[in-house]
Design an enzyme around this catalytic site. Structure first.
Site, PDB file in Angstrom:
ATOM      1  N   HIS A 105       0.840  -1.196   0.000  1.00 28.95           N
ATOM      2  CA  HIS A 105       0.000   0.000   0.000  1.00 28.95           C
ATOM      3  C   HIS A 105       0.870   1.240   0.000  1.00 28.95           C
ATOM      4  O   HIS A 105       1.985   1.240   0.524  1.00 28.95           O
ATOM      5  CB  HIS A 105      -0.950   0.024   1.205  1.00 28.95           C
ATOM      6  CG  HIS A 105      -0.267  -0.144   2.529  1.00 28.95           C
ATOM      7  ND1 HIS A 105       0.130  -1.374   3.005  1.00 28.95           N
ATOM      8  CD2 HIS A 105       0.096   0.755   3.477  1.00 28.95           C
ATOM      9  CE1 HIS A 105       0.701  -1.225   4.186  1.00 28.95           C
ATOM     10  NE2 HIS A 105       0.710   0.065   4.497  1.00 28.95           N
ATOM     11  N   HIS A 107       0.826   5.270   1.132  1.00 27.72           N
ATOM     12  CA  HIS A 107       0.185   6.300   1.951  1.00 27.72           C
ATOM     13  C   HIS A 107       0.173   7.590   1.138  1.00 27.72           C
ATOM     14  O   HIS A 107       1.218   7.998   0.614  1.00 27.72           O
ATOM     15  CB  HIS A 107       0.987   6.571   3.227  1.00 27.72           C
ATOM     16  CG  HIS A 107       1.089   5.396   4.152  1.00 27.72           C
ATOM     17  ND1 HIS A 107       0.378   5.317   5.322  1.00 27.72           N
ATOM     18  CD2 HIS A 107       1.817   4.254   4.086  1.00 27.72           C
ATOM     19  CE1 HIS A 107       0.671   4.185   5.941  1.00 27.72           C
ATOM     20  NE2 HIS A 107       1.555   3.518   5.216  1.00 27.72           N
TER      21      HIS A 107
HETATM   22  P1  AMP Z   1       2.382   0.310   7.334  1.00 27.48           P
HETATM   23  O1  AMP Z   1       2.285  -1.168   7.001  1.00 27.48           O
HETATM   24  O2  AMP Z   1       3.651   0.624   8.111  1.00 27.48           O
HETATM   25  O3  AMP Z   1       2.236   1.183   6.124  1.00 27.48           O
HETATM   26  O4  AMP Z   1       1.233   0.671   8.359  1.00 27.48           O
HETATM   27  C1  AMP Z   1      -0.087   0.231   8.164  1.00 27.48           C
HETATM   28  C2  AMP Z   1      -1.020   1.413   8.087  1.00 27.48           C
HETATM   29  O5  AMP Z   1      -2.323   0.898   7.984  1.00 27.48           O
HETATM   30  C3  AMP Z   1      -0.989   2.343   9.304  1.00 27.48           C
HETATM   31  O6  AMP Z   1      -0.916   3.677   8.853  1.00 27.48           O
HETATM   32  C4  AMP Z   1      -2.312   2.048  10.017  1.00 27.48           C
HETATM   33  O7  AMP Z   1      -2.833   3.184  10.674  1.00 27.48           O
HETATM   34  C5  AMP Z   1      -3.188   1.596   8.867  1.00 27.48           C
HETATM   35  N1  AMP Z   1      -4.254   0.662   9.214  1.00 27.48           N
HETATM   36  C6  AMP Z   1      -4.171  -0.447   9.975  1.00 27.48           C
HETATM   37  N2  AMP Z   1      -5.336  -1.097  10.022  1.00 27.48           N
HETATM   38  C7  AMP Z   1      -6.203  -0.384   9.249  1.00 27.48           C
HETATM   39  C8  AMP Z   1      -7.572  -0.538   8.894  1.00 27.48           C
HETATM   40  N3  AMP Z   1      -8.318  -1.560   9.326  1.00 27.48           N
HETATM   41  N4  AMP Z   1      -8.138   0.387   8.081  1.00 27.48           N
HETATM   42  C9  AMP Z   1      -7.408   1.448   7.629  1.00 27.48           C
HETATM   43  N5  AMP Z   1      -6.106   1.642   7.937  1.00 27.48           N
HETATM   44  C10 AMP Z   1      -5.512   0.744   8.736  1.00 27.48           C
END
Ligand code: AMP
Length: 144
Positions: A105, A107
């Site tokens: 993903h 951001h």
């Molecule tokens: P990263 O893998 O380091 O990019 O972090 C995962 C991201 O996903 C973080 O910014 C979390 O706040 C976000 N996140 C985790 N669970 C969910 C969810 N159920 N829905 C939306 N965002 C999420």
């Protein structure tokens, strides 16, 4: 050491299968975009491919090419909807790279002059606040 294989039980795979809810901003045949529930900025959106990839290191380059066009589409909508001064794109790969959820993903973070990003996975935002930003951003997405 090779990275572990893609794990179908990760939370974003569950969202993609419709097993868990999300605040959906955009969807097409390639990508799904939804609000980050622990936003580092108001209007923080995640853009992910529908096809499985653990992160940027194992992703199919053809999918990456299609995905980055969706990242741009969302970035333009966020900038316009929230009158942002700029955009920051982040992508974490593997735990040492800061990755927490193991489905690729990007951001997309709106930025305003003088406003610092909040901490990564800091505070859970209220659903009604996420919905306000979701609706504004979704309404600003330009059709193809
Ligand atoms: P990263 O893998 O380091 O990019 O972090 C995962 C991201 O996903 C973080 O910014 C979390 O706040 C976000 N996140 C985790 N669970 C969910 C969810 N159920 N829905 C939306 N965002 C999420």
């Amino acid at each position: 050491m090779p990275a572990p294989a893609y794990d179908e039980t990760n939370i974003f795979a569950k969202i993609l299968r419709g097993e868990l809810p999300c605040h959906k901003v955009y969807e097409d045949d390639v990508a799904l975009a939804f609000m980050d529930i622990m936003p580092r900025a108001d209007g923080h959106v995640l853009v992910l491919p529908k096809s499985p990839a653990r992160n940027i290191l194992d992703a199919d380059p053809a999918i990456l090419g299609l995905l980055i066009a969706r990242v741009q589409k969302i970035a333009l909508a966020i900038k316009s909807a929230l009158a942002a001064d700029g955009i920051t794109i982040l992508q974490y790969s593997e735990p040492a790279g800061g990755q927490i959820v193991f489905h690729l993903h990007f951001h997309v973070l709106p930025r305003w002059k003088g406003v610092e990003l909040r901490s990564h996975t800091g505070v859970l935002e209220k659903p009604e606040v996420l919905e306000v930003f979701r609706a504004k951003i979704a309404a600003a997405i330009k059709p193809d």
